[in-house]
Write an enzyme that holds these catalytic residues in place. Structure first.
Site, PDB file in Angstrom:
ATOM      1  N   ASN A  50       0.826  -1.208   0.000  1.00  0.00           N
ATOM      2  CA  ASN A  50       0.000   0.000   0.000  1.00  0.00           C
ATOM      3  C   ASN A  50       0.858   1.256   0.000  1.00  0.00           C
ATOM      4  O   ASN A  50       0.522   2.254  -0.618  1.00  0.00           O
ATOM      5  CB  ASN A  50      -0.912   0.003   1.229  1.00  0.00           C
ATOM      6  CG  ASN A  50      -2.348  -0.204   0.821  1.00  0.00           C
ATOM      7  OD1 ASN A  50      -2.633  -0.431  -0.357  1.00  0.00           O
ATOM      8  ND2 ASN A  50      -3.263  -0.129   1.767  1.00  0.00           N
ATOM      9  N   ALA A  51       1.959   1.197   0.748  1.00  0.00           N
ATOM     10  CA  ALA A  51       2.842   2.368   0.831  1.00  0.00           C
ATOM     11  C   ALA A  51       3.454   2.694  -0.533  1.00  0.00           C
ATOM     12  O   ALA A  51       3.836   3.823  -0.809  1.00  0.00           O
ATOM     13  CB  ALA A  51       3.942   2.119   1.851  1.00  0.00           C
ATOM     14  N   TYR A  96       2.012   3.065  -3.162  1.00  0.00           N
ATOM     15  CA  TYR A  96       1.156   3.982  -3.921  1.00  0.00           C
ATOM     16  C   TYR A  96       1.607   5.428  -3.754  1.00  0.00           C
ATOM     17  O   TYR A  96       1.090   6.322  -4.414  1.00  0.00           O
ATOM     18  CB  TYR A  96      -0.303   3.871  -3.450  1.00  0.00           C
ATOM     19  CG  TYR A  96      -1.071   2.761  -4.100  1.00  0.00           C
ATOM     20  CD1 TYR A  96      -1.439   2.836  -5.439  1.00  0.00           C
ATOM     21  CD2 TYR A  96      -1.463   1.641  -3.376  1.00  0.00           C
ATOM     22  CE1 TYR A  96      -2.167   1.824  -6.044  1.00  0.00           C
ATOM     23  CE2 TYR A  96      -2.192   0.618  -3.969  1.00  0.00           C
ATOM     24  CZ  TYR A  96      -2.541   0.720  -5.312  1.00  0.00           C
ATOM     25  OH  TYR A  96      -3.263  -0.275  -5.909  1.00  0.00           O
ATOM     26  N   HIS A 152     -12.865  -8.476  -4.001  1.00  0.00           N
ATOM     27  CA  HIS A 152     -11.586  -9.175  -3.867  1.00  0.00           C
ATOM     28  C   HIS A 152     -11.855 -10.314  -2.899  1.00  0.00           C
ATOM     29  O   HIS A 152     -12.408 -10.076  -1.821  1.00  0.00           O
ATOM     30  CB  HIS A 152     -10.536  -8.259  -3.223  1.00  0.00           C
ATOM     31  CG  HIS A 152      -9.928  -7.290  -4.185  1.00  0.00           C
ATOM     32  ND1 HIS A 152     -10.676  -6.442  -4.958  1.00  0.00           N
ATOM     33  CD2 HIS A 152      -8.626  -7.045  -4.489  1.00  0.00           C
ATOM     34  CE1 HIS A 152      -9.859  -5.702  -5.707  1.00  0.00           C
ATOM     35  NE2 HIS A 152      -8.622  -6.043  -5.440  1.00  0.00           N
ATOM     36  N   HIS A 179      -9.025 -12.678  -7.761  1.00  0.00           N
ATOM     37  CA  HIS A 179      -7.974 -13.485  -7.105  1.00  0.00           C
ATOM     38  C   HIS A 179      -8.303 -14.969  -6.962  1.00  0.00           C
ATOM     39  O   HIS A 179      -7.833 -15.774  -7.746  1.00  0.00           O
ATOM     40  CB  HIS A 179      -7.543 -12.925  -5.747  1.00  0.00           C
ATOM     41  CG  HIS A 179      -6.924 -11.577  -5.854  1.00  0.00           C
ATOM     42  ND1 HIS A 179      -5.829 -11.337  -6.658  1.00  0.00           N
ATOM     43  CD2 HIS A 179      -7.250 -10.386  -5.310  1.00  0.00           C
ATOM     44  CE1 HIS A 179      -5.510 -10.068  -6.598  1.00  0.00           C
ATOM     45  NE2 HIS A 179      -6.361  -9.457  -5.791  1.00  0.00           N
ATOM     46  N   LEU A 230       0.756   0.270 -12.368  1.00  0.00           N
ATOM     47  CA  LEU A 230       1.740   1.198 -11.808  1.00  0.00           C
ATOM     48  C   LEU A 230       2.825   0.445 -11.046  1.00  0.00           C
ATOM     49  O   LEU A 230       3.978   0.855 -11.012  1.00  0.00           O
ATOM     50  CB  LEU A 230       1.013   2.178 -10.869  1.00  0.00           C
ATOM     51  CG  LEU A 230       1.840   3.287 -10.237  1.00  0.00           C
ATOM     52  CD1 LEU A 230       2.469   4.170 -11.291  1.00  0.00           C
ATOM     53  CD2 LEU A 230       0.988   4.139  -9.315  1.00  0.00           C
ATOM     54  N   GLN A 231       2.452  -0.673 -10.433  1.00  0.00           N
ATOM     55  CA  GLN A 231       3.420  -1.393  -9.612  1.00  0.00           C
ATOM     56  C   GLN A 231       4.024  -2.616 -10.296  1.00  0.00           C
ATOM     57  O   GLN A 231       5.065  -3.104  -9.884  1.00  0.00           O
ATOM     58  CB  GLN A 231       2.758  -1.819  -8.308  1.00  0.00           C
ATOM     59  CG  GLN A 231       2.194  -0.623  -7.571  1.00  0.00           C
ATOM     60  CD  GLN A 231       1.797  -0.945  -6.154  1.00  0.00           C
ATOM     61  OE1 GLN A 231       1.962  -2.049  -5.685  1.00  0.00           O
ATOM     62  NE2 GLN A 231       1.280   0.030  -5.454  1.00  0.00           N
TER      63      GLN A 231
END
Length: 779
Positions: free
Chosen positions: A400-401, A403, A596, A618, A665-666
């Site tokens: 999460n960080a 982001y 999710h 998932h 993005l990740q």
């Protein structure tokens, strides 16, 4: 609306909304459900530190040893093939020769066979089928088969009930088989979406016509549908609607059905008990193994034919068939390079724009970067540092960080939030750039997630204002709204007093705008492009609470602990169901639940997902729960997964899986993250062109795009069953593959329903002979 069917009667406490079944689905576990479920829940709480589910197979189980042996054998065979490739080639050439005389003979026999049911159409003959003959086809004793069949059918009836109640879709083939088991024809038409007759012809173009006017242009409240004058209030966590705003009491309440809490918990307990029943688990594991092996055989026998069918189709190939990214978050739908370029451009273009207010003092974009000692030139993908690396594995907090650009939450707020000092201007711009890329590629579509937190009533209006003001719309994009399960965080910060407040903040504006669209004109327009709700958060967080009849109602949930996953899902589902019925009455679009689910944490998340959601994202933990995996297969529940998941295993068994990107993005590097995802999957798992096209077709089927669009993309008959539903000129999926999937599924459903029918006949015969004996004795 006509009179509702018997089983849609408003679920007041104590009146179960159940399907009447004439068949006897009692199994050896009846009466023990509550104890088993309670014991299981508490066990999963006690063992929540464990990585795995408490009822997966033990490490030294004979099944795993068998698996190991099978893998060794497969490796050996592939080694042999390497040294003698001509053997394999000859085998394939042999398989390619279909002996037409034998085929004709076979067809003749089949048509004369008395037990061949009429509904079986003469299927596509041009491929090699694998059939199992003999009395006992599934390798388990009849009593075990019967117990397993009853459990599986019971679970499917439960899902069918919840899907029907909430106006979500349920697999047609499965419902046809269930219908044969229930005493009266299910009035499914009332709950199935009234699908309009499509005007799309078989020869129509694959591109739907584009509207001339922008969908957000008409914002005048006067031209909106009229106010119905209804009143709404929340009672025990579920919204109730009344015919007049001034008198909100029982006498004026509208009859909008939703499932009663008692019934949901009873059904949940039944499901929990089913998935750990030993014989049922063994049966489902065997069927899944059989499905995998059967698919390998199918590929071995028909791969060349599938390829030949694809080559025959003019113009169409994997690159120009429709694909939908069924699981992707709006705040990370761009890749790092795109975001970096955008930030640099913004710094050059709007250096003096006030973008942030700190302690009552405005900060310009330039000042924000100066406070971090950075210039546009210093920025690089490495300084942005937003790629998920090995440190984020199994660490949701670190993930999460990521982001936060350059690790600064202020930049996240400025660039990738809809609600900030500049009203989400930059975020709107960057999303529109992503949309332009999608429109240019033509064949890629996405379903982006936007967040509603439930902290305040005006969140929906702000979100709609953002979308309409910046005209964030594209024909290639539909929206899902994700609700993070963060009540405990907001409660600790004193933003919410109880859980019902959160539910009211999420659902009250939706009911208000449905009753009177003019009250929130922008929201009314925006909702037409929203297809459903998603529930998000770290599933591996330990849950302190078991959801049962003793659980506090939302209005009394004032404790520090977060409500468990199943609690969140039930209240989202119940409110969505009431809302769907209200919207259906007004002729507005309805919503589906697509959370999710099964990414981590206890297995009962997947049970809630099975009962309440149209499809999930998932589903990793289905690996460890054979009964649930088999049920997800039989109900054809869509599962959006990305390439780190057990995709080839699920695909070979015939589960309804699609590939998605989750967070470009990740994770992704290129301008076309969805194509990147497919290409990685193809390389890692050696997927064939046919597999890839099947995944793409699945993604369109499970997406929330309209019936009309799907008719253009997949063909006018896409909702029919079997190969009739396929148009290879649009999907590039060979009829052989579609026929194989359909026939295999019918075979599984037939095995289960046949066992129950055989048992019923035997019971009737036994009772009949007893009666005869009694009559003769009297004589």
């Amino acid at each position: 609306m006509g009179s509702p069917p018997e089983w849609s009667i408003h679920s007041l406490p104590g009146i179960p909304v159940a399907l009447k079944q004439s068949i006897d689905l009692r199994t050896s576990m009846d009466g023990k459900y509550k104890e088993i479920a309670e014991e299981l829940f508490s066990r999963s709480l006690a063992e929540s530190e464990m990585r795995s589910a408490p009822y997966e197979f033990p490490e030294d189980s004979p099944i795993e040893q068998l698996e190991e042996r099978r893998h060794r054998l497969e490796r050996q065979i592939s080694q042999d093939v390497k040294f003698e490739p001509d053997i394999l080639l000859r085998a394939k050439q042999e398989f390619m020769k279909t002996d037409s005389a034998t085929d004709l003979e076979y067809m003749k026999e089949q048509s004369q066979a008395p037990d061949l049911q009429e509904r079986e159409l003469v299927p596509e003959r041009e491929y090699q089928r694998v059939t199992i003959s003999g009395e006992e086809k599934c390798g388990v004793p009849f009593t075990d088969l019967l117990d397993a069949a009853k459990c599986v059918v019971k679970a499917l009836f439960i899902r069918q009930k919840y899907m029907g109640l909430s106006l979500q879709s349920f697999c047609r083939t499965t419902s046809r088989y269930l219908q044969e088991l229930s005493e009266r024809p299910l009035d499914l038409d009332i709950y199935e979406e009234e699908i309009p007759e499509t005007t799309v012809t078989a020869d129509a173009t694959v591109h739907p016509p584009v509207s001339e006017t922008h969908p957000y242009e008409n914002q005048d409240p006067a031209s909106m549908p009229p106010d119905m004058g209804y009143g709404c209030k929340m009672v025990d966590g579920v919204m109730h609607v009344y015919t007049t705003r001034s008198i909100m009491e029982k006498s004026t309440e509208l009859d909008l059905p939703y499932p009663d809490l008692q019934e949901y918990i009873a059904d949940m307990n039944v499901m929990m008990a089913l998935i750990i029943n030993g014989p049922v688990k063994s049966f489902c594991y065997r069927r899944l193994q059989y499905l995998s092996s059967k698919f390998q055989m199918h590929i071995l026998l028909n791969e060349m034919k599938e390829l030949a069918a694809q080559k025959k189709v003019p113009h169409r190939d994997f690159y120009n068939i429709r694909k939908v990214d069924t699981h992707i978050h709006a705040s990370s739908c761009m890749n790092q390079k795109h975001l970096l370029r955008f930030i640099k451009r913004a710094m050059k273009k709007y250096p003096k724009e006030i973008v942030h207010v700190e302690r009552g003092k405005g900060q310009t974009l330039m000042e924000v970067f100066e406070s971090m000692n950075l210039t546009a030139f210093d920025l690089s993908v490495d300084t942005l540092d937003m790629h998920a690396d090995r440190n984020t594995f199994h660490r949701f907090d670190k993930f999460n960080a990521k982001y936060n650009p350059i690790g600064e939450s202020i930049l996240r707020e400025i660039f990738i939030k809809t609600d900030n000092h500049i009203e989400g201007k930059y975020f709107g711009h960057i999303i529109k750039e992503v949309m332009a890329d999608l429109e240019e590629s033509k064949y890629q579509n996405v379903e982006l997630r936007l967040s509603i937190y439930g902290r305040s009533r005006d969140e929906w209006d702000k979100l709609a204002r953002w979308a309409v003001k910046h005209q964030v719309y594209s024909n290639n994009v539909r929206w899902l709204v994700q609700v993070p399960r963060l009540f405990d965080v907001y409660h600790t910060k004193k933003q919410l007093y109880n859980f019902q407040e959160m539910l009211e903040n999420i659902f009250m504006p939706l009911f208000e705008v449905t009753v009177d669209p003019g009250s929130h004109p922008q929201l009314h327009l925006f909702l037409q492009h929203i297809v459903g709700f998603d529930s998000v958060d770290d599933e591996s967080k330990p849950e302190q609470h078991i959801f049962n009849l003793d659980s506090p109602l939302p209005v009394n949930w004032t404790e520090e602990d977060n409500p468990p996953y199943s609690y969140y899902l039930y209240y989202m589902y119940a409110n969505m169901t009431v809302l769907n019925h209200l919207r259906r009455q007004r002729g507005f679009n309805t919503f589906v639940l697509r959370p999710h689910c099964g990414e981590a944490g206890p297995i009962h998340h997947l049970v809630s997902g099975f009962m309440l959601s149209e499809n999930i994202s998932h589903g990793l933990l289905l690996r460890k729960a054979p009964v649930l995996q088999y049920l997800y297969y039989l109900a054809q529940i869509g599962i959006a997964i990305y390439h780190r998941n057990p995709l080839p295993e699920y695909l070979s068994r015939g589960l309804m899986v699609s590939l998605s990107t989750d967070d470009p993005l990740q994770f992704h590097f290129t301008k076309e993250p969805l194509m990147e995802e497919y290409s990685i999957a193809a390389q890692v798992w050696k997927l064939s062109s046919c597999d890839m096209c099947e995944l793409a077709r699945n993604s369109v089927l499970m997406s929330g795009f309209s019936h009309k669009m799907k008719s253009y993309w997949l063909g006018p008959n896409y909702i029919k069953e079997g190969q009739e539903s396929n148009d290879i000129r649009r999907t590039n999926v060979p009829d052989i593959r579609v026929a194989y999937r359909y026939e295999t599924m019918c075979e599984e459903l037939n095995l289960i329903t046949q066992a129950i029918r055989t048992d019923e006949l035997e019971t009737i015969e036994e009772e009949g002979s007893l009666c005869m004996g009694a009559v003769q004795a009297e004589k």
